[in-house]
Structure formats: C-alpha cells, structure tokens
Scaffold this motif. Structure first.
Motif, PDB file in Angstrom:
ATOM      1  N   ASP A 143       0.816  -1.216   0.000  1.00  0.00           N
ATOM      2  CA  ASP A 143       0.000   0.000   0.000  1.00  0.00           C
ATOM      3  C   ASP A 143       0.848   1.264   0.000  1.00  0.00           C
ATOM      4  OD1 ASP A 143      -2.268  -1.579   0.040  1.00  0.00           O
ATOM      5  OD2 ASP A 143      -2.498  -1.487   2.222  1.00  0.00           O
ATOM      6  N   ASN A 144       2.023   1.229   0.667  1.00  0.00           N
ATOM      7  CA  ASN A 144       2.831   2.447   0.769  1.00  0.00           C
ATOM      8  C   ASN A 144       3.732   2.674  -0.444  1.00  0.00           C
ATOM      9  OD1 ASN A 144       4.807   0.520   1.254  1.00  0.00           O
ATOM     10  ND2 ASN A 144       5.080   1.063   3.414  1.00  0.00           N
ATOM     11  N   SER A 145       3.382   2.023  -1.558  1.00  0.00           N
ATOM     12  CA  SER A 145       4.115   2.273  -2.806  1.00  0.00           C
ATOM     13  C   SER A 145       3.193   2.526  -3.986  1.00  0.00           C
ATOM     14  CB  SER A 145       5.035   1.081  -3.131  1.00  0.00           C
ATOM     15  OG  SER A 145       4.280  -0.077  -3.436  1.00  0.00           O
ATOM     16  N   THR A 146       1.888   2.578  -3.759  1.00  0.00           N
ATOM     17  CA  THR A 146       0.938   2.700  -4.873  1.00  0.00           C
ATOM     18  C   THR A 146       1.097   4.032  -5.612  1.00  0.00           C
ATOM     19  OG1 THR A 146      -0.714   3.471  -3.278  1.00  0.00           O
ATOM     20  CG2 THR A 146      -0.752   1.144  -3.868  1.00  0.00           C
ATOM     21  N   LYS A 147       1.366   5.122  -4.893  1.00  0.00           N
ATOM     22  CA  LYS A 147       1.584   6.423  -5.544  1.00  0.00           C
ATOM     23  C   LYS A 147       2.827   6.379  -6.432  1.00  0.00           C
ATOM     24  CE  LYS A 147      -0.489   9.172  -1.821  1.00  0.00           C
ATOM     25  NZ  LYS A 147      -0.220  10.212  -0.785  1.00  0.00           N
TER      26      LYS A 147
END
Length: 726
Positions: free
Chosen positions: A76-80
C-alpha cells in the motif's frame, strides 16, 4: 536522492527505498541504510511513496527493498510511486545505478512480483543494475537470502565509487582520500572474507565473548488520543497478565561449536520515549477504550456496530466458523468482492503479561508518553500522546515468530551466561536448526521472555524492533443492492484457536476477539441482540486486483472457493440475484417484442465449493441451494474430502475441475468466461492453477508452456482473478 547544496551528487551517495506491507522490508532497508552510514557512505532512507523527496534526474545510486502482497500486488505504501512510474516516458534515468532486494513467499505463484516489475521498469527508463537482484523467500526464511545479499552488496557498491570517480569527463567530483580509504577497506575486507571462507555478515563470536552485553539507552513511543466516538466496549477489560509458555528445544548441538558466524546485525537504537507534559491524566474506564488516533489505514477509519452473528458450524466440525454482519450509520460505497480491514488489539492479558515481564509498573502503564527519534519505523512516527498500554495493544505485533535480529537483541540483554549462549547460538548460522524448531512453536514475545527470564530489554528497544501491528482483512459477503445494503456488510471467517503437539495453546489476534465480543454464539440460529455497546474500527481495503463481478452481466463466471474462500462468492450471488430482480421489473414493461427472456440477460454462474463433511462445514448451504433453485446459480459443484461415495462429487475442487474440464473450456473459449479463485495459496490455489493448465492442454490444444503463458496473460487482463492467503 536529494542533492547536497553546492555540490553535485556522486556514487558515494546512496538512497535506500522500501515498500513494505508487514514491516519486514522497512526493517531490512533501515538496516542497509544504517550500515551504509557506518561504512562511510552518505545515505538517505525513504518509503517509496515519498519518491518526490528526491531528485530523480540526479540520482546516481539506488537500493530498493520491496515486498509483494496479495497475488503479486505492490504494498500500500508504494501505490503512488507505481502510478508515477507508469506515467514516466523515455529513458530519463540513465545516470542511475540500482540494486533490488525482493521479499516474497513461494506459496504464491507471483513470487516477488513487485521486485521483478520494478527491475524491468527501471531498466526500461534507462537505469542499470550495479548488483544482481535478490529474491528472498519467507516460506523458507528471509535471512537465508537477505543476509548474504546485503553482505556482498557493499563491495559492489564500493566498485561503483571507484569507477565513477575515475570516469573521464565525469560531472561529479573526485572522491576524497578518506572516501578512497573507505571503499578500499570494504573491498579488502570482502577479499579477506572469501579467502577465509567466512559466510554472510561476518561476526564471529567465541563462547567467552558471549558474556558481553551491549548496553543501549532506552527510548519509548507514544499513542495519541483516541478517535472520538470510536470505541470497543468489550474485550479490553483489565485482564490478569498472562504468564507465557516455556518453549522447549534441543540445544545439544551447541556443544559442537566454539565459534559462531553469520550473526545478524542489531538495529540502531533510535527511539526515545518521553513523558507528555499535561495537566490531565490518561483516560480510564470507558474512555480508555477509545481507539488511538495513531492508527494509520489506507482509507478512512470507520465505526461499525455488530448487527448479527451466526455460527455456521456445529461443535463436531474441525473449525468454528462465524458469519458476522456489521452495520454503519452512513452509506458505504463498495462492490461485492471488495474486502475490509479490522484493526483488532492484541489480547489484553498478553499485553499486560509482556509489560509485567518488561518490569513496567502499573503506574507507568497508563502514563501518556510520546515516541521520538530520527528515522524510527513509520508506524511509530504518528505516536505523539499515548499510553504504553495502548502502544502494546495497537501498534506492535506481539505474536509473530521472531526474526534472528530480535533473538540477537535479546541475547545482548541477557544477564545469565547460559541463556545468552543459547540465544546467540539460535541467531547464528550454526544454530539454524534450533532457530527453526523454536519458531515452529510460534512463540509470542511473552513466551520468549518467560523462556529466557534473564533478558531485560529496555521498553524502547522492544517497541522499536517489533514488527508493526497489521489489520486483518475479510471479504465482503453481501451486495449493496440488497435491502439496507449500503449501510451494512458481512463476512465469514474461521476462529483461529488451536493447540500445538507440545500442549501450547495458540490463538489468532482478530477472530477470537470477534468471537468473544459476540459472546461466542452457539451453532444455529442467527443472534441479533446483545451487541448494542460494541463498536469496532474498520475500513474499506482498496481493491487493486479488481476481484469484482464483470460490468457486463452476460459474461459467464466460474467461481472456485473451498471453505471460507467461498465468502466473496456469496456476495456475488446476492448481487446477481438483486440484479435479476431489477432487470425482471424492467423487461416486463410492455408486451410482445419488448419482452425478453430473463436468462438471456445474464451469463452462467458456476460455483466450485469444497468442504470436509456436508453436515458439518458446508458453509452457506441453504443460500447456495436457494440460488440454484432460483436460477441465479447455474451450476453448483461440491467436493467433500472426508466422506466416501458422495454422488456427483470429488475429494477436492480441483478434482471437480478435472471432471468438468471440457465444459469449462467451452465456457472459456466460446463465451469468454472469467475465473475467480479465493482461498489458500499454499495448497488449493496451486492445484487449481495446475488443473486449469491441464484443461487448456487437453481441451484447448495448448502445449504446457503455452498454457501457462495463456493463464498469465488472462491474469494480466483481469480474466483470471485470485484472492489468496497463505
């Protein structure tokens, strides 16, 4: 990496990125960052979603530690970051050199998919690897790959410094004498290691040396105040502290070794715990049960009440399975197949047992503190005002089996020489069998402290080095089109509670908690009363896999889900039943040519379900049979593994797929059916995947390799969708 003022970057500058779902990748990347600083490199450390903090046009040297979640999805902490990476054009990263360490689990087919995708994309953009990609397998132990990969990376990185500084016409400055000495030392050390046949992360320790204790200052983090109105009225009572189990393993092989190698590096002590200056005291009683606001979720945290609970399995069943419906005050936006997360606390007696073992007094448990320090783990950074009790309830994982680095940390803080030696042995290469036997008993932190009572670790070090607490995810089993569907959703799950052969009782974090909150309802009738005071913290999980029904209702779907893997498909069926009701009202308007046969508007729905006994654990049986009778469910195929001579059945769902292979191929080839698989990744999903390959080979005329590639293509096209867990 962000350039320094008045100087261009050069290869001695290193930027370490991580993408982590459970905290492993973050911990490993921080270890690399700290080692880089110790070795003299200039290092920065970021989560991948903070990619904008670096100047990518000037990046010279990048290290990525990335995990894979779900069925090959990025954390989730790499989707951007991934959205940004997809938009980039050309070859704008020609200056950059990189190394990638991927974390994954071979129980899943798309092993380390995030690392593989990242490697491919970076090279497409012009970057080049300076060191071979590493892929670590959690199924066999991450350390087996991680430790030697990190150790051998340093000389490769040092070579980058030398080659860059000597390049003719290079825009970056020459390395200084000090920097030249650093890289030469690294290379010479590597050569020495190879000549001495010393393996990964060289830290040799003799028995007398194990008496030394690393002295570290403690520091603690804080919880912030609870979210107003979001509370749990049960399950967080002032429980009696648990005692913990003694973990017995055989240390007899320790006598055969006088030297220990490959001991892991202990992470730096960065965390500090300070008291919060306030004129008020921490809330107590009912107010103390507020959910702390330091909890971070990918979507808005909501308050859910329990509408109803039904136990789906009798006491004679191997597993206790519950169906729980949650209610909300506001409308929800979701689709069948979506999942939601529940942020459950650690068991209160376990928390109090750990705090007691760490010598935290009853008075200090409820004092408001805050957690501070540079580059502390991301899940601790939002903790600005909280009690230690809530930090241990909601922020850190107390039940996951320890990593070797944790064992080494505990060894450093053991005052008893015999206990210190055992812990050091477990953390070493020589003690790997003992370490694996220890982990096989799933020891909690409390069990470790009980087994090695001389271990006195500062509370701050415990908080800083434990993995972060994770939400538990469940598939939604209902449709928003049903009555009050936008203000409720339901789920089904097995209550995780079991006993090991050693007589040790183990339990999950969330499912026993939910069972206790709902008063452990008996098998049979749905219970709808007695839950008025219960509120739970939940949130919708972003759907990255598109595990939803097709928008075209004429597209056939093949659903494969044994056990609780059937949960999302119950939502699919309810949704299709509601769609048929709506369409029936519309198509019955008018006469003659304006009338249309209802079944022509909807594609086939096939369900392959598996259970042990039809009378014990055929979940949602009445619903399935009702949907079949109404024509919503076109075909229902049930596998029964623990009964003999069941008509029209097989032992497992893959047996039924083999039996219906020709007709399945017809649905896939002639009608463009979609395939959905939900459930266990380790056994079922692999067997189902193999059987689908056989269907393509036998009835589609594919060669085996071509069939595998075709399935992979269908997965990319979202025609073959899987929602799996290990």
């Amino acid at each position: 990496m962000a350039p320094e003022s008045d100087s261009a970057p050069y290869a001695g500058h290193l930027t370490v990125f991580f993408a982590s779902q459970t905290g492993n990748a973050e911990s490993i990347s921080r270890n690399i960052h700290e080692q880089a600083l110790e070795k003299g490199f200039k290092s920065l450390h970021f989560v991948l979603n903070d990619f904008a903090k670096v100047d990518w046009d000037k990046e010279e040297c990048l290290v990525f530690v990335v995990s894979t979640t779900g069925d090959g999805d990025p954390p989730d902490n790499s989707t951007k970051f991934w959205r940004h990476l997809r938009k980039l054009k050309g070859v704008g990263l020609t200056k950059a050199k990189f190394a990638i360490l991927g974390l994954g689990d071979t129980n899943y087919d798309n092993f380390c998919q995030t690392a593989k995708r990242l490697d491919t994309r970076l090279q497409e953009l012009g970057a080049s690897p300076f060191y071979a990609r590493g892929l670590a397998d959690d199924a066999t132990g991450l350390e087996e790959t991680v430790d030697p990969w990190i150790k051998d990376m340093w000389p490769a990185l040092a070579q980058i410094v030398i080659s860059t500084s000597s390049a003719q016409g290079s825009p970056q400055p020459q390395t200084t004498k000090l920097e030249e000495e650093i890289v030469k030392d690294i290379i010479e050390q590597q050569e020495h290691d190879h000549s001495s046949h010393i393996t990964s992360e060289k830290t040799a320790t003799t028995a007398p040396a194990m008496d030394s204790v690393v002295k570290e200052t403690g520091a603690v983090d804080t919880l912030v105040e609870g979210v107003k109105g979001l509370s749990v009225a049960a399950g967080l009572t002032s429980a009696v502290p648990a005692a913990g189990y003694h973990i017995d393993v055989d240390f007899s092989t320790m006598a055969n070794h006088t030297t220990l190698t490959a001991l892991p590096r202990v992470p730096n002590a960065n965390l500090k715990i300070t008291n919060v200056e306030t004129t008020t005291t921490a809330p107590t009683g009912k107010q103390a049960k507020l959910i702390p606001s330091f909890i971070q979720t990918p979507t808005r945290l909501m308050s859910a009440k329990i509408n109803s609970v039904q136990c789906l399995t009798p006491e004679t069943a191997l597993k206790r399975t519950l169906s729980v419906e949650f209610g909300f005050d506001d409308d929800l936006d979701y689709s069948p197949g979506d999942s939601f997360g529940i942020w459950a606390p650690n068991d209160d007696s376990l928390v109090r047992g750990v705090l007691a073992a760490l010598s935290v007094t009853d008075e200090d448990i409820n004092k408001l503190v805050k957690l501070e320090g540079e580059d502390i783990p991301t899940h601790l950074q939002p903790v600005h005002s909280a009690t230690l009790l809530d930090i241990f309830r909601y922020s850190v994982d107390l039940t996951t089996a320890p990593k070797k680095a944790n064992i080494r940390l505990y060894a450093d803080h053991a005052t008893d020489a015999a206990e210190k030696q055992k812990l050091m042995f477990m953390a070493s290469k020589q003690g790997v069998d003992v370490f694996n036997a220890f982990r096989a008993q799933s020891p909690t932190l409390l069990d470790i402290l009980h087994t090695f009572p001389s271990v006195k670790v500062p509370v701050a070090r415990v908080i800083e080095t434990l993995p972060p607490m994770q939400p538990r995810y469940y598939s939604i089993t209902n449709s928003p089109l049903a009555k009050h569907g936008h203000r409720r959703w339901s789920c089904a799950f097995n209550v995780v509670a079991y006993e090991l052969p050693e007589g040790i009782k183990r339990r999950g974090v969330c499912t026993p908690w939910l069972d206790e909150l709902s008063s452990k309802v008996p098998f049979g009738k749905t219970v709808t009363t007695g839950f008025a005071d219960v509120r739970l913290p939940v949130f919708v999980k972003p759907n990255e896999t598109k595990f939803n029904l097709p928008s075209d209702t004429t597209t056939p779907v093949i659903m494969i889900g044994p056990g609780t893997g059937v949960a999302p498909f119950i939502g699919f069926l309810e949704h299709r039943a509601e769609q048929r009701k709506i369409k029936k009202r519309l198509v019955n308007i008018g006469v003659g040519s304006r009338r249309q046969h209802l079944d022509d508007l909807f594609g086939d729905m096939w369900l392959f379900f598996g259970c042990r006994h039809r009378e014990r654990d055929w979940l949602f049986r009445s619903q399935m049979e009702e949907y079949k009778q109404e024509g919503v469910l076109t075909e229902l195929h049930v596998a029964v593994s623990r009964e003999e001579d069941v008509p029209n059945s097989g032992k497992y769902v893959q047996d039924l797929l083999r039996k219906e292979g020709k007709r399945i191929w017809n649905l896939l080839d002639k009608k463009g059916a979609l395939i959905y698989v939900c459930g266990d990744a380790k056994g079922m999903a692999k067997s189902v995947n193999d059987e689908l390959i056989n269907v393509l080979v036998e009835y589609g005329g594919f060669e085996k390799t071509a069939a595998l590639l075709e399935l992979n293509k269908w997965a990319q096209e979202k025609r073959y969708l899987r929602d799996l867990w290990a």
